[in-house]
Design an enzyme around this catalytic site. Structure first.
Site, mmCIF file in Angstrom:
data_model
loop_
_atom_site.group_PDB
_atom_site.id
_atom_site.type_symbol
_atom_site.label_atom_id
_atom_site.label_comp_id
_atom_site.label_asym_id
_atom_site.label_seq_id
_atom_site.Cartn_x
_atom_site.Cartn_y
_atom_site.Cartn_z
ATOM 1 N N GLU A 68 12.298 24.571 -0.932
ATOM 2 C CA GLU A 68 13.658 25.166 -0.728
ATOM 3 C C GLU A 68 13.464 26.624 0.067
ATOM 4 O O GLU A 68 14.437 26.862 0.701
ATOM 5 C CB GLU A 68 14.028 25.461 -2.106
ATOM 6 C CG GLU A 68 14.459 24.684 -3.270
ATOM 7 C CD GLU A 68 13.045 23.849 -3.549
ATOM 8 O OE1 GLU A 68 13.342 22.701 -4.248
ATOM 9 O OE2 GLU A 68 12.091 24.248 -3.329
ATOM 10 N N GLU A 318 1.292 24.514 7.328
ATOM 11 C CA GLU A 318 1.099 23.945 8.406
ATOM 12 C C GLU A 318 1.499 22.465 8.661
ATOM 13 O O GLU A 318 0.962 21.763 9.469
ATOM 14 C CB GLU A 318 -0.544 23.907 8.569
ATOM 15 C CG GLU A 318 -0.772 25.046 8.935
ATOM 16 C CD GLU A 318 -2.586 25.357 9.503
ATOM 17 O OE1 GLU A 318 -2.731 25.741 10.617
ATOM 18 O OE2 GLU A 318 -3.300 24.680 9.017
#
Length: 433
Positions: A68, A318
């Site tokens: 979110e 990442e």
């Protein structure tokens, strides 16, 4: 009068049940803390207790966790640009969401955990921060929070609203209370017409429920992602690689079995493995090593060497980079009955993708991607393996899927501007900069 009495009665019963469960929240924090120590910190915020004095009014965005927060990124960036002199608060519930907020914005925004949905905790939170507007992402339907915004005069909207059929059915006894809570909002900006219709079935007002599209389509491309991928692949040479991303414990055995199957054909195949939750980083690395694969992790070494079979991405923030490093992506939460995870991130990275069948949380996006030829959905582990194997063997098919995904992404953009328009239109006084 009768409606007010019914609301008070429902809220009273709901709140009483939550207060009875307060000891369970403490147990939950301790239990999670054994796996993720950050859960043992900042408990005051969980109950709306703050050591600092109350703040001046600010803008507030709530995003429960990493997914979110990533979805909220275009919206938060736009608010920072449009209101450079306003303070902006971003709340989350999970430590991983908290870490993502810090990684994306650092001190440009304020951050605390959203308190549990206890009336006292919610009131303390709203009195302390005094939001001028509240933007709640996706499916965070907490009755006391929504009613509290109304009672404290905070114009609140659900943005990027998403509601699966299972979630709708799961609300059960709370449906009458949630219907009243939704009607107390300034509006709901749903991702799709299907989501909007489910909010209406839950009790939202047709007058203030609109379709705005999915903010994930508007996430800006990061040029560093492709730079990182080029450097990674240059160091790895010509060996093929696939990524298992956002996997859950129930999928870990399948990932290992799939890797063993695929390496029977590509003996130097590298698996990039990014579990969904940080507490699974160490267990999956151990499981891969126990299965006989030479295993390295991102924290151990910058990059796997030629002898490594599995490389565990045990860092946060990442995933987009490592999607771009892979020839094919398997997106987890879809073989186990979790409901799927963000499919637009590998699409944006230009990576062909495969999932299992459980995609209820992203059903609309999955259907669009599959119809465009940008996604392959396997009915079970064997079918997922077939799809991975076929794509690893066919560079042209991978390129065709990646191109289809890019076209779909471009066509889906615009949710950010529509959402900002709805925010301005529904609460103009709160957002005047």
């Amino acid at each position: 009068m009768r409606a007010d009495f019914t609301e008070r009665a429902l809220r009273g019963l709901y709140s009483a049940a939550l207060y009875v469960l307060v000891p369970a929240t403490v147990y939950h924090l301790i239990w999670r803390g054994f796996r993720q120590p950050a859960y043992l910190q900042r408990w005051g915020e969980r109950y709306g207790v703050y050591r600092t004095p109350p703040t001046n009014p600010l803008l507030w965005v709530h995003a429960v966790s990493v997914g979110e927060v990533n979805a909220a990124a275009p919206l938060v960036d736009a608010l920072l640009a449009r209101h450079p002199h306003e303070r902006l608060l971003v709340t989350t519930i999970t430590p991983t969401g908290s870490a993502r907020v810090q990684a994306l914005w650092g001190k440009r925004v304020e951050h605390v955990y959203l308190p549990y949905d206890l009336p006292g905790a919610v009131s303390r939170f709203l009195r302390h921060f005094r939001p001028r507007i509240g933007l709640v992402l996706e499916t965070e339907l907490w009755p006391n929070l929504l009613f509290g915004c109304r009672d404290h005069g905070v114009p609140a909207l659900i943005v990027n609203g998403r509601l699966s059929e299972r979630s709708l059915q799961g609300y059960g006894l709370l449906k009458p209370l949630l219907g009243r809570a939704l009607r107390s909002l300034r509006g709901i900006v749903a991702q799709s017409q299907t989501d909007a219709e489910r909010f209406l079935r839950l009790g939202a007002s047709p007058r203030t429920t609109v379709v705005g599209g999915n903010l994930k389509f508007d996430i800006a491309a990061d040029p560093q992602v492709q730079i990182f991928a080029r450097e990674f692949r240059a160091a790895e040479g010509s060996r093929p690689a696939w990524i298992a991303a956002s996997t859950h414990p129930g999928e870990e055995a399948a990932v290992l079995a799939l890797h063993r199957r695929l390496r029977a054909r590509w003996t130097d195949l590298l698996l990039l493995w990014a579990p969904r939750h940080p507490e699974r980083f160490r267990p999956v690395a151990h499981a891969a090593a126990q299965a006989g694969f030479r295993t390295a992790t991102r924290q151990m070494t910058h990059q796997p060497d030629a002898a490594d079979d599995v490389f565990v991405v045990d860092t946060l923030g990442e995933l987009a980079r490592f999607y771009a490093c892979a020839d094919v992506a398997f997106v987890g939460g879809s073989l186990d009955d979790i409901g799927g995870h963000n499919l637009l991130e590998p699409a944006a990275a230009g990576t062909a993708m495969v999932t299992g069948p459980y995609l209820r949380n992203f059903a609309d996006i999955a259907a669009q991607l599959e119809a465009a030829g940008a996604l392959r959905i396997g009915a079970d582990e064997a079918a997922v393996g077939d799809a991975l194997e076929a794509l690893l063997a066919d560079a042209e098919a991978r390129a065709t899927m990646a191109n289809a995904a890019q076209q779909l992404l471009e066509g889906g953009r615009g949710a950010l501007q529509r959402t900002l328009g709805f925010v301005d239109g529904m609460a103009p006084a709160a957002t005047a900069g």
